[in-house]
Design a protein around this motif. Structure first.
Motif, PDB file in Angstrom:
ATOM      1  N   GLN A 354      44.382  40.172  32.505  1.00 53.34           N
ATOM      2  CA  GLN A 354      44.702  40.970  33.635  1.00 53.34           C
ATOM      3  C   GLN A 354      44.756  42.445  33.103  1.00 53.34           C
ATOM      4  O   GLN A 354      45.982  42.686  32.175  1.00 53.34           O
ATOM      5  CB  GLN A 354      46.061  40.338  34.133  1.00 53.34           C
ATOM      6  CG  GLN A 354      46.382  41.258  35.378  1.00 53.34           C
ATOM      7  CD  GLN A 354      47.622  40.416  35.826  1.00 53.34           C
ATOM      8  OE1 GLN A 354      48.632  40.206  35.309  1.00 53.34           O
ATOM      9  NE2 GLN A 354      47.898  40.511  37.398  1.00 53.34           N
ATOM     10  N   GLU A 355      44.120  43.119  33.598  1.00 50.45           N
ATOM     11  CA  GLU A 355      44.511  44.752  33.193  1.00 50.45           C
ATOM     12  C   GLU A 355      44.262  44.928  31.863  1.00 50.45           C
ATOM     13  O   GLU A 355      44.767  46.026  31.346  1.00 50.45           O
ATOM     14  CB  GLU A 355      45.758  45.090  33.562  1.00 50.45           C
ATOM     15  CG  GLU A 355      46.192  45.015  35.055  1.00 50.45           C
ATOM     16  CD  GLU A 355      45.214  45.727  35.862  1.00 50.45           C
ATOM     17  OE1 GLU A 355      44.602  46.862  35.711  1.00 50.45           O
ATOM     18  OE2 GLU A 355      44.507  45.394  37.265  1.00 50.45           O
ATOM     19  N   PRO A 402      33.936  32.835  41.264  1.00 49.25           N
ATOM     20  CA  PRO A 402      33.180  33.941  40.959  1.00 49.25           C
ATOM     21  C   PRO A 402      32.444  34.725  42.385  1.00 49.25           C
ATOM     22  O   PRO A 402      32.585  35.988  42.148  1.00 49.25           O
ATOM     23  CB  PRO A 402      31.739  33.180  40.393  1.00 49.25           C
ATOM     24  CG  PRO A 402      32.451  31.898  40.048  1.00 49.25           C
ATOM     25  CD  PRO A 402      33.418  31.442  40.760  1.00 49.25           C
ATOM     26  N   LYS A 403      32.665  34.235  43.542  1.00 45.62           N
ATOM     27  CA  LYS A 403      32.543  34.985  44.709  1.00 45.62           C
ATOM     28  C   LYS A 403      33.309  35.928  45.039  1.00 45.62           C
ATOM     29  O   LYS A 403      33.101  36.763  46.103  1.00 45.62           O
ATOM     30  CB  LYS A 403      32.035  33.970  45.900  1.00 45.62           C
ATOM     31  CG  LYS A 403      33.528  33.184  46.186  1.00 45.62           C
ATOM     32  CD  LYS A 403      33.118  32.228  47.523  1.00 45.62           C
ATOM     33  CE  LYS A 403      34.446  31.371  47.956  1.00 45.62           C
ATOM     34  NZ  LYS A 403      34.162  30.451  48.951  1.00 45.62           N
ATOM     35  N   ILE A 417      35.858  44.197  39.754  1.00 43.22           N
ATOM     36  CA  ILE A 417      37.138  44.128  40.467  1.00 43.22           C
ATOM     37  C   ILE A 417      37.225  42.689  41.320  1.00 43.22           C
ATOM     38  O   ILE A 417      36.076  41.745  41.420  1.00 43.22           O
ATOM     39  CB  ILE A 417      37.334  45.067  41.815  1.00 43.22           C
ATOM     40  CG1 ILE A 417      36.212  44.922  42.803  1.00 43.22           C
ATOM     41  CG2 ILE A 417      37.673  46.303  41.076  1.00 43.22           C
ATOM     42  CD1 ILE A 417      36.415  45.870  43.848  1.00 43.22           C
ATOM     43  N   TYR A 418      38.412  42.010  41.533  1.00 48.70           N
ATOM     44  CA  TYR A 418      38.560  40.884  41.912  1.00 48.70           C
ATOM     45  C   TYR A 418      39.450  40.602  42.981  1.00 48.70           C
ATOM     46  O   TYR A 418      40.349  41.518  43.135  1.00 48.70           O
ATOM     47  CB  TYR A 418      38.526  39.754  40.728  1.00 48.70           C
ATOM     48  CG  TYR A 418      39.966  40.254  39.773  1.00 48.70           C
ATOM     49  CD1 TYR A 418      41.239  39.996  39.856  1.00 48.70           C
ATOM     50  CD2 TYR A 418      39.391  40.944  38.622  1.00 48.70           C
ATOM     51  CE1 TYR A 418      42.027  40.495  39.223  1.00 48.70           C
ATOM     52  CE2 TYR A 418      40.686  41.241  37.696  1.00 48.70           C
ATOM     53  CZ  TYR A 418      41.929  41.143  38.131  1.00 48.70           C
ATOM     54  OH  TYR A 418      42.884  41.483  37.237  1.00 48.70           O
ATOM     55  N   LYS A 419      39.574  39.499  43.567  1.00 50.66           N
ATOM     56  CA  LYS A 419      40.639  39.268  44.436  1.00 50.66           C
ATOM     57  C   LYS A 419      40.943  37.828  44.732  1.00 50.66           C
ATOM     58  O   LYS A 419      40.170  37.212  44.171  1.00 50.66           O
ATOM     59  CB  LYS A 419      40.262  39.742  45.945  1.00 50.66           C
ATOM     60  CG  LYS A 419      39.226  39.159  46.595  1.00 50.66           C
ATOM     61  CD  LYS A 419      38.872  39.706  48.060  1.00 50.66           C
ATOM     62  CE  LYS A 419      37.693  39.008  48.653  1.00 50.66           C
ATOM     63  NZ  LYS A 419      37.231  39.592  50.082  1.00 50.66           N
ATOM     64  N   GLN A 420      42.012  37.527  45.360  1.00 52.87           N
ATOM     65  CA  GLN A 420      42.336  36.113  45.750  1.00 52.87           C
ATOM     66  C   GLN A 420      42.354  35.240  44.109  1.00 52.87           C
ATOM     67  O   GLN A 420      42.209  34.103  43.894  1.00 52.87           O
ATOM     68  CB  GLN A 420      41.460  35.273  46.361  1.00 52.87           C
ATOM     69  CG  GLN A 420      41.433  35.848  47.966  1.00 52.87           C
ATOM     70  CD  GLN A 420      40.485  35.099  48.715  1.00 52.87           C
ATOM     71  OE1 GLN A 420      40.356  33.743  48.387  1.00 52.87           O
ATOM     72  NE2 GLN A 420      39.994  35.612  49.939  1.00 52.87           N
TER      73      GLN A 420
END
Length: 445
Positions: A354-355, A402-403, A417-420
């Motif tokens: 993360q980061e 991955p989606k 970038i990513y989410k959830q």
């Protein structure tokens, strides 16, 4: 004349130089190995002094090499460095048998090529599975040496280049941050201008400082003045400085963001170089060459070499997890993009520090498989180890499908970038121990 000059500095025993009389090599004084030598005499020679076993044989017999003796003594289940007085009565016949076996191979010209680590020999004390085709193995051996040399030079070059670029970018970022800090004073200059225009009657010629009461807070504000200007001119100078700093803030903010993004990208490359610190196999050099190509394409490196026509990427790290799944880990930005946006499917899980710059990690799962906590922790530990924070005790790791991972338009290789996401704490030192254990098991096989 001579093909090679051997001066007295190189050999005080037998110089060989053009114009000098040729002298024969000194006579060999050591005993020649022989199949007819009795066991008792052979043992007597070696056991005469309590020296290391390998050293004692080398000092008493000619025509043997250290690597040959290491294999021979190892085949007798002994240690080359153990002293001769530590051998038991049962050890001597076993070692003598290996000695005789080698002499039989030598007499019958049963040559066998064997390679061990960074050494090789042509006559083996053990015929069988270790024998390899001479030409192919020699080619592999020396190609490996050349690859290792090329790897070390390239790794040093890339590491120096990335470190130098990062140092310059950090200096530029500090400069921009200082300008932003100065721009925060813009409101103060406007306040001073407003106060000067409000209290024009308070000004007197020659003043270098004036104390005025703020009509909002009621506090006394000390304002530095230019004595060669009147009250209105000082106020105008404050307003001008306010506008200048305000414009600087608007200009510097995007420049700082651009520099910080470039720093993050190069730190990602620096993190990729870390785990590829030594040459083990061909894929190590290939992964390094892919990083070189990426830097060339990004304009960070100049080169005279022809552009690579290779289309296939080198292999990522692949580890088997305790639960039977596979963990795929990118070794550079090109592999990271390939794993995340081409290889990954709906059943996999994507891990990343993360980061913190690091490798993209895929936990490859069979359809319908739900990983348990131990499996997730295993992947998090490896993601932590293959990150820029590999020396830390704990590293925050995110994982998601991955989606839910996206590549912004125009982003550099490896950036996403990513989410959830879900957060786990990875322990890089546990992964380091697991990798060492897996490597030892592979070498044993």
């Amino acid at each position: 004349t001579t093909a090679q000059q051997i001066s007295g500095d190189r050999s005080s025993v037998r110089p060989v130089q053009t114009g000098q009389p040729y002298e024969f090599p000194p006579a060999l004084t050591k005993t020649a190995p022989s199949l007819t030598e009795p066991f008792e005499r052979w043992q007597e020679r070696i056991a005469l002094l309590p020296k290391p076993l390998k050293k004692q044989i080398l000092e008493n017999y000619r025509g043997v090499s250290p690597i040959l003796l290491e294999g021979m003594i190892g085949a007798a289940q002994l240690n080359p460095d153990q002293t001769t007085d530590s051998l038991t009565p049962d050890d001597w016949p076993v070692l003598f048998q290996q000695w005789q076996q080698w002499l039989v191979y030598l007499e019958q010209r049963q040559f066998c090529f064997t390679a061990q680590a960074d050494q090789y020999q042509v006559i083996s004390w053990q015929q069988g599975e270790n024998c390899r085709p001479l030409q192919a193995t020699l080619n592999h051996y020396y190609q490996s040496r050349l690859n290792q040399q090329q790897f070390q030079q390239l790794h040093h070059q890339l590491n120096q280049k990335v470190s130098g670029l990062l140092e310059k970018l950090h200096q530029k970022a500090r400069l921009f941050q200082n300008r932003l800090t100065e721009s925060t004073e813009a409101d103060q200059y406007r306040q001073w201008g407003d106060l000067m225009m409000t209290y024009l009657h308070e000004w007197q010629p020659g003043l270098m400082e004036i104390a005025l009461t703020d009509f909002i807070s009621g506090e006394v504000v000390k304002i530095p003045l230019q004595p060669d200007k009147n009250a209105v001119q000082n106020a105008q100078a404050f307003y001008k400085q306010h506008q200048k700093l305000k414009r600087a803030n608007q200009i510097v903010q995007p420049l700082l963001a651009e520099v910080e993004a470039e720093i993050h990208y190069l730190e990602q490359i620096e993190a990729s170089l870390g785990p590829i610190a030594s040459y083990q196999k061909t894929t190590d050099l290939e992964a390094l060459q892919e990083i070189q190509t990426e830097l060339i394409q990004g304009g960070y490196l100049k080169t005279n070499r022809e552009p690579s026509t290779k289309k296939e990427l080198s292999q990522p790290h692949i580890y088997n997890t305790p639960g039977g799944a596979e963990l795929w880990i990118g070794r550079n930005n090109q592999q990271n993009d390939h794993l995340t946006f081409r290889v990954a499917n709906d059943y996999d899980l994507w891990f990343h520090s993360q980061e913190i710059p690091g490798s993209h990690v895929l936990l490859r799962l069979e359809p319908g498989t739900v990983p348990d906590e131990a499996e997730l922790q295993w992947a998090a530990d490896f993601a932590a180890y293959y990150s820029r924070a590999s020396q830390s005790e704990q590293v925050p790791i995110v994982y998601t499908k991955p989606k839910h991972v996206y590549k912004p338009k125009g982003a550099k290789p490896g950036m996403c970038i990513y989410k959830q996401e879900t957060i786990l704490w990875g322990h890089p030192q546990r992964a380091k121990q697991a990798i060492a254990k897996l490597r030892d098991q592979t070498q044993e096989k």
